[in-house]
Design a protein around this motif. Structure first.
Motif, PDB file in Angstrom:
ATOM      1  N   ILE A  49      -4.581   7.621  -1.549  1.00  8.95           N
ATOM      2  CA  ILE A  49      -3.760   8.283  -0.534  1.00  8.95           C
ATOM      3  C   ILE A  49      -4.253   9.707  -0.282  1.00  8.95           C
ATOM      4  O   ILE A  49      -4.333  10.165   0.862  1.00  8.95           O
ATOM      5  N   CYS A  50      -4.603  10.409  -1.354  1.00  5.49           N
ATOM      6  CA  CYS A  50      -5.107  11.775  -1.209  1.00  5.49           C
ATOM      7  C   CYS A  50      -6.452  11.789  -0.482  1.00  5.49           C
ATOM      8  O   CYS A  50      -6.764  12.745   0.243  1.00  5.49           O
ATOM      9  N   LEU A  51      -7.263  10.741  -0.669  1.00  7.71           N
ATOM     10  CA  LEU A  51      -8.530  10.648   0.065  1.00  7.71           C
ATOM     11  C   LEU A  51      -8.274  10.522   1.564  1.00  7.71           C
ATOM     12  O   LEU A  51      -8.953  11.166   2.379  1.00  7.71           O
ATOM     13  N   ALA A  52      -7.286   9.695   1.924  1.00  3.06           N
ATOM     14  CA  ALA A  52      -6.926   9.561   3.338  1.00  3.06           C
ATOM     15  C   ALA A  52      -6.419  10.886   3.897  1.00  3.06           C
ATOM     16  O   ALA A  52      -6.752  11.279   5.025  1.00  3.06           O
ATOM     17  N   GLU A  53      -5.607  11.583   3.117  1.00  2.00           N
ATOM     18  CA  GLU A  53      -5.104  12.889   3.536  1.00  2.00           C
ATOM     19  C   GLU A  53      -6.242  13.887   3.705  1.00  2.00           C
ATOM     20  O   GLU A  53      -6.273  14.666   4.669  1.00  2.00           O
ATOM     21  N   ARG A 109       1.608   1.238   4.797  1.00  2.00           N
ATOM     22  CA  ARG A 109       0.198   0.970   4.496  1.00  2.00           C
ATOM     23  C   ARG A 109      -0.513   0.413   5.727  1.00  2.00           C
ATOM     24  O   ARG A 109      -1.644   0.800   6.032  1.00  2.00           O
ATOM     25  N   ARG A 110       0.134  -0.512   6.428  1.00  2.00           N
ATOM     26  CA  ARG A 110      -0.471  -1.114   7.610  1.00  2.00           C
ATOM     27  C   ARG A 110      -0.784  -0.054   8.658  1.00  2.00           C
ATOM     28  O   ARG A 110      -1.889  -0.024   9.224  1.00  2.00           O
ATOM     29  N   VAL A 111       0.181   0.818   8.931  1.00  2.00           N
ATOM     30  CA  VAL A 111      -0.028   1.867   9.932  1.00  2.00           C
ATOM     31  C   VAL A 111      -1.129   2.822   9.493  1.00  2.00           C
ATOM     32  O   VAL A 111      -1.961   3.253  10.303  1.00  2.00           O
ATOM     33  N   MET A 112      -1.182   3.149   8.189  1.00  2.51           N
ATOM     34  CA  MET A 112      -2.202   4.071   7.695  1.00  2.51           C
ATOM     35  C   MET A 112      -3.596   3.459   7.820  1.00  2.51           C
ATOM     36  O   MET A 112      -4.553   4.144   8.211  1.00  2.51           O
ATOM     37  N   VAL A 113      -3.749   2.174   7.499  1.00  2.00           N
ATOM     38  CA  VAL A 113      -5.055   1.520   7.611  1.00  2.00           C
ATOM     39  C   VAL A 113      -5.507   1.476   9.062  1.00  2.00           C
ATOM     40  O   VAL A 113      -6.683   1.737   9.372  1.00  2.00           O
ATOM     41  N   ILE A 114      -4.596   1.161   9.977  1.00  2.00           N
ATOM     42  CA  ILE A 114      -4.933   1.180  11.401  1.00  2.00           C
ATOM     43  C   ILE A 114      -5.404   2.579  11.808  1.00  2.00           C
ATOM     44  O   ILE A 114      -6.385   2.740  12.550  1.00  2.00           O
ATOM     45  N   GLY A 115      -4.700   3.599  11.321  1.00  2.00           N
ATOM     46  CA  GLY A 115      -5.092   4.962  11.627  1.00  2.00           C
ATOM     47  C   GLY A 115      -6.465   5.312  11.090  1.00  2.00           C
ATOM     48  O   GLY A 115      -7.284   5.946  11.779  1.00  2.00           O
ATOM     49  N   LEU A 116      -6.773   4.895   9.853  1.00  2.00           N
ATOM     50  CA  LEU A 116      -8.076   5.183   9.253  1.00  2.00           C
ATOM     51  C   LEU A 116      -9.207   4.521  10.031  1.00  2.00           C
ATOM     52  O   LEU A 116     -10.248   5.131  10.294  1.00  2.00           O
ATOM     53  N   ILE A 117      -9.005   3.265  10.406  1.00  2.00           N
ATOM     54  CA  ILE A 117     -10.023   2.557  11.187  1.00  2.00           C
ATOM     55  C   ILE A 117     -10.211   3.234  12.548  1.00  2.00           C
ATOM     56  O   ILE A 117     -11.339   3.416  13.022  1.00  2.00           O
ATOM     57  N   VAL A 174     -13.807   4.513   6.073  1.00  2.00           N
ATOM     58  CA  VAL A 174     -14.032   3.112   5.688  1.00  2.00           C
ATOM     59  C   VAL A 174     -13.670   2.898   4.220  1.00  2.00           C
ATOM     60  O   VAL A 174     -12.970   1.934   3.873  1.00  2.00           O
ATOM     61  N   VAL A 175     -14.145   3.780   3.360  1.00  2.00           N
ATOM     62  CA  VAL A 175     -13.818   3.664   1.928  1.00  2.00           C
ATOM     63  C   VAL A 175     -12.314   3.772   1.714  1.00  2.00           C
ATOM     64  O   VAL A 175     -11.722   3.000   0.933  1.00  2.00           O
ATOM     65  N   ALA A 176     -11.680   4.730   2.382  1.00  2.00           N
ATOM     66  CA  ALA A 176     -10.233   4.914   2.220  1.00  2.00           C
ATOM     67  C   ALA A 176      -9.464   3.689   2.704  1.00  2.00           C
ATOM     68  O   ALA A 176      -8.483   3.265   2.069  1.00  2.00           O
ATOM     69  N   ALA A 177      -9.892   3.082   3.811  1.00  2.00           N
ATOM     70  CA  ALA A 177      -9.202   1.900   4.338  1.00  2.00           C
ATOM     71  C   ALA A 177      -9.319   0.720   3.384  1.00  2.00           C
ATOM     72  O   ALA A 177      -8.328   0.027   3.104  1.00  2.00           O
ATOM     73  N   ILE A 178     -10.520   0.472   2.874  1.00  2.00           N
ATOM     74  CA  ILE A 178     -10.717  -0.643   1.939  1.00  2.00           C
ATOM     75  C   ILE A 178      -9.940  -0.411   0.650  1.00  2.00           C
ATOM     76  O   ILE A 178      -9.259  -1.318   0.136  1.00  2.00           O
ATOM     77  N   ALA A 179     -10.020   0.800   0.111  1.00  2.00           N
ATOM     78  CA  ALA A 179      -9.308   1.111  -1.137  1.00  2.00           C
ATOM     79  C   ALA A 179      -7.801   1.025  -0.942  1.00  2.00           C
ATOM     80  O   ALA A 179      -7.070   0.624  -1.858  1.00  2.00           O
ATOM     81  N   THR A 180      -7.320   1.399   0.240  1.00  2.00           N
ATOM     82  CA  THR A 180      -5.881   1.301   0.523  1.00  2.00           C
ATOM     83  C   THR A 180      -5.416  -0.147   0.452  1.00  2.00           C
ATOM     84  O   THR A 180      -4.387  -0.458  -0.148  1.00  2.00           O
ATOM     85  N   LEU A 181      -6.180  -1.052   1.064  1.00  2.00           N
ATOM     86  CA  LEU A 181      -5.816  -2.462   1.044  1.00  2.00           C
ATOM     87  C   LEU A 181      -5.854  -3.042  -0.373  1.00  2.00           C
ATOM     88  O   LEU A 181      -5.093  -3.949  -0.711  1.00  2.00           O
ATOM     89  N   MET A 182      -6.722  -2.498  -1.211  1.00  2.00           N
ATOM     90  CA  MET A 182      -6.874  -3.026  -2.568  1.00  2.00           C
ATOM     91  C   MET A 182      -5.868  -2.441  -3.559  1.00  2.00           C
ATOM     92  O   MET A 182      -5.376  -3.138  -4.458  1.00  2.00           O
ATOM     93  N   LEU A 183      -5.524  -1.156  -3.398  1.00  2.00           N
ATOM     94  CA  LEU A 183      -4.803  -0.453  -4.455  1.00  2.00           C
ATOM     95  C   LEU A 183      -3.421   0.071  -4.076  1.00  2.00           C
ATOM     96  O   LEU A 183      -2.616   0.367  -4.961  1.00  2.00           O
ATOM     97  N   VAL A 184      -3.142   0.210  -2.794  1.00  2.00           N
ATOM     98  CA  VAL A 184      -1.875   0.809  -2.374  1.00  2.00           C
ATOM     99  C   VAL A 184      -0.894  -0.287  -1.965  1.00  2.00           C
ATOM    100  O   VAL A 184      -1.205  -1.095  -1.088  1.00  2.00           O
TER     101      VAL A 184
END
Length: 539
Positions: A24-28, A84-92, A185-195
């Motif tokens: 989450i901090c990586l996305a931030e 999480r869904r909204v955050m991943v869409i935002g990261l992509i 890309v890394v943040a989106a993949i890690a979010t789906l795996m860990l968050v």
């Protein structure tokens, strides 16, 4: 997945919770760092795309405008459809629009890409804090997690100039966009795996009118703030835009108090542990963004540092934020939020005052460094406990909307800081320098160079590069010294204004915010049960 199911997933693994926090901090970091890196790249963008200063301002402002205007809307959508869904869409989306910006061939394309990046960044930012609140249910762990989240925001703002400077020394301005792609890309993949996913347990009817009014009102207000230095603070355009935003936001408040399913529960502002920390954060970011604007002028214009040297010199600011935030948040758990916020605001005021005393020949170690450290520590001390107080005052169902309020106050406060303090410095500088520049001979400066010098002290670096006759050398040195002295005099006035704002805010918080530590679990339980306003006021 419901909130209870999401909490159950993470409850058994402390390691998994903190891995999720790191993601989450990586996305931030991506969202906050992006804007500061682009700031450093602006001169290179201007040279290659042959644009004006106002055009470059819109490279920054297009992002700010869409970002601030959509925070509240995306916070609500995250509560509804999954944070999480909204955050991943935002990261992509940030990754895709960064590619578009890196391949832009005109200023219009860069601005369009930046505006779109702001839209997707607004989807990421509220979700980060809302996810933290839902993952960390233990009071002490939640305080640590919020402290880490807060420290990351300040750290990203502070290291941006150094990162941007390094990129520009080795690559073109396009790298300021390309750097976002792998991180996103890394943040989106890690979010789906860990968050774990989380959303509101009770979903009512979509408040489309409230969302539309919030977007319109906030966007027009931010636009008015951004454009005020250009049009004038008392011009018909600025006054009209502010009046329109006030009218729309008033209508928004009227509607939200009467609809059954508001996009933002305005009853939250009756709780002083929610509203006053939000005010403290707004004023804190007002001072911080204004401070960073002034310190950029100082390091690059007065001390004549390169962007990378400026980044290195500002590292103590980043370290102070990273150290101060977790300590302050944990301290607030023991002594209460109010005394910690008040102390942080006062310490910020001291840093601003010291910064206003800096002269052309001031020592970095004895004059500049204490100002930066005091300012950074004060801001960190305010941010962590204030954010924790805001989010602890909310039911988990409204974490996204509450996070959006927290983020919107930061953004508007920061925009006002740059606009107001920057306008003070620019007005003082231009008023003093214009008559002097008119008397400068053409052999020393042509009309274009005079216009640049009249706009900013950063022109000092370009003035030094020009080859001139030896007999004009002393006149050039006198001009440069006058430019530096003048901008510091304007900065002194701006620093006093900022220091006064944080002191007034400290007094307001000290008087009206409860000093007794909040019973966090009881407060959250009460809000979940939709208590009467009198109970909320009492806490």
């Amino acid at each position: 997945m419901t909130i209870l199911e999401a909490r159950a997933v993470v409850a058994g693994s402390r390691t998994r919770r903190f891995l999720a926090l790191a993601v989450i901090c990586l996305a931030e970091l991506l969202v906050v760092l992006d804007n500061t890196i682009v700031n450093v790249a602006l001169p290179s963008i201007g040279v290659e795309l042959r644009t004006s200063v106002s055009g470059l301002q819109w490279v920054v402002d297009a992002y700010t405008l869409t970002f601030a205007g959509l925070l509240l809307a995306f916070g609500n959508l995250g509560d509804r459809y999954g944070r999480r869904r909204v955050m991943v869409i935002g990261l992509i989306g940030v990754a895709v629009m960064s590619i578009a910006g890196a391949n832009a061939e005109s200023l219009g394309q860069v601005i369009a890409a930046r505006a779109a990046m702001g839209v997707f960044a607004a989807a990421v930012f509220p979700a980060t804090l809302a996810l933290v609140i839902n993952i960390f249910t233990d009071v002490r762990e939640r305080a640590l997690a919020i402290a880490a989240w807060t420290a990351m925001a300040g750290f990203a703002i502070a290291i941006g100039p150094m990162a941007g400077g390094w990129l520009l020394e080795h690559f073109s301005w396009h790298s300021a966009f390309w750097i976002n792609v792998p991180i996103a890309v890394v943040a989106a993949i890690a979010t789906l795996m860990l968050v774990p996913e989380s959303r509101a347990s009770v979903i009512g009817r979509m408040d489309l009118l409230g969302i539309a009014a919030s977007i319109t009102g906030i966007t027009v207000l931010v636009w008015a703030i951004i454009e005020a230095p250009h049009h004038g603070w008392t011009s018909a355009v600025t006054v009209g835009a502010v009046a329109l935003s006030i009218a729309v936001l008033t209508g928004f408040v009227f509607w939200e108090l009467r609809t059954d399913h508001p996009v933002l529960d305005l009853r939250l502002f009756r709780n002083r542990r929610f509203s006053l920390p939000a005010l403290a954060i707004a004023i804190g970011y007002f001072s911080m963004f204004g401070f960073l604007f002034l310190i950029t002028q100082y390091f690059q214009g007065v001390r004549e540092y390169t962007p990378f040297e400026f980044g290195v010199a500002s590292l103590p600011f980043a370290v102070s934020v990273a150290v101060g935030a977790p300590i302050a948040t944990l301290l607030a758990q023991r002594v209460g939020t109010t005394p910690v916020i008040v102390f942080g605001l006062l310490l910020t005021g001291v840093g601003l005052y010291l910064g206003g005393q800096v002269a052309v020949d001031s020592s970095y170690l004895t004059d500049v460094l204490p100002s930066m450290v005091s300012m950074a520590l004060g801001l960190a001390i305010v941010q962590g406990p204030a954010t924790e107080s805001i989010m602890a005052s909310l039911p988990l169902d409204e974490a996204g909307a509450g996070s959006a309020v927290n983020d919107t106050t930061r953004e508007i406060g920061g925009t006002l800081g740059v606009a107001v303090l920057g306008s003070i410095v620019a007005s003082y500088y231009a008023t003093t320098m214009s008559p002097l520049l008119d008397r400068i001979p053409a052999a020393l400066m042509n009309d274009d160079e005079k216009g640049f010098a009249d706009a900013t002290v950063l022109s000092v670096l370009e003035i030094r590069k020009r080859e001139i006759p030896p007999f004009l050398e002393q006149q050039r040195e006198n001009l440069i010294l006058t430019m530096k002295t003048t901008v510091l005099q304007g900065s002194h006035t701006a620093s006093l204004v900022a220091a006064g704002a944080v002191v007034v805010c400290a007094v307001v918080v000290a008087i009206f915010m409860p000093w007794v530590p909040a019973r966090t679990d009881s407060v959250m339980l009460a809000w979940r049960k939709k208590t009467e306003p009198e109970t909320a006021d009492e806490n």
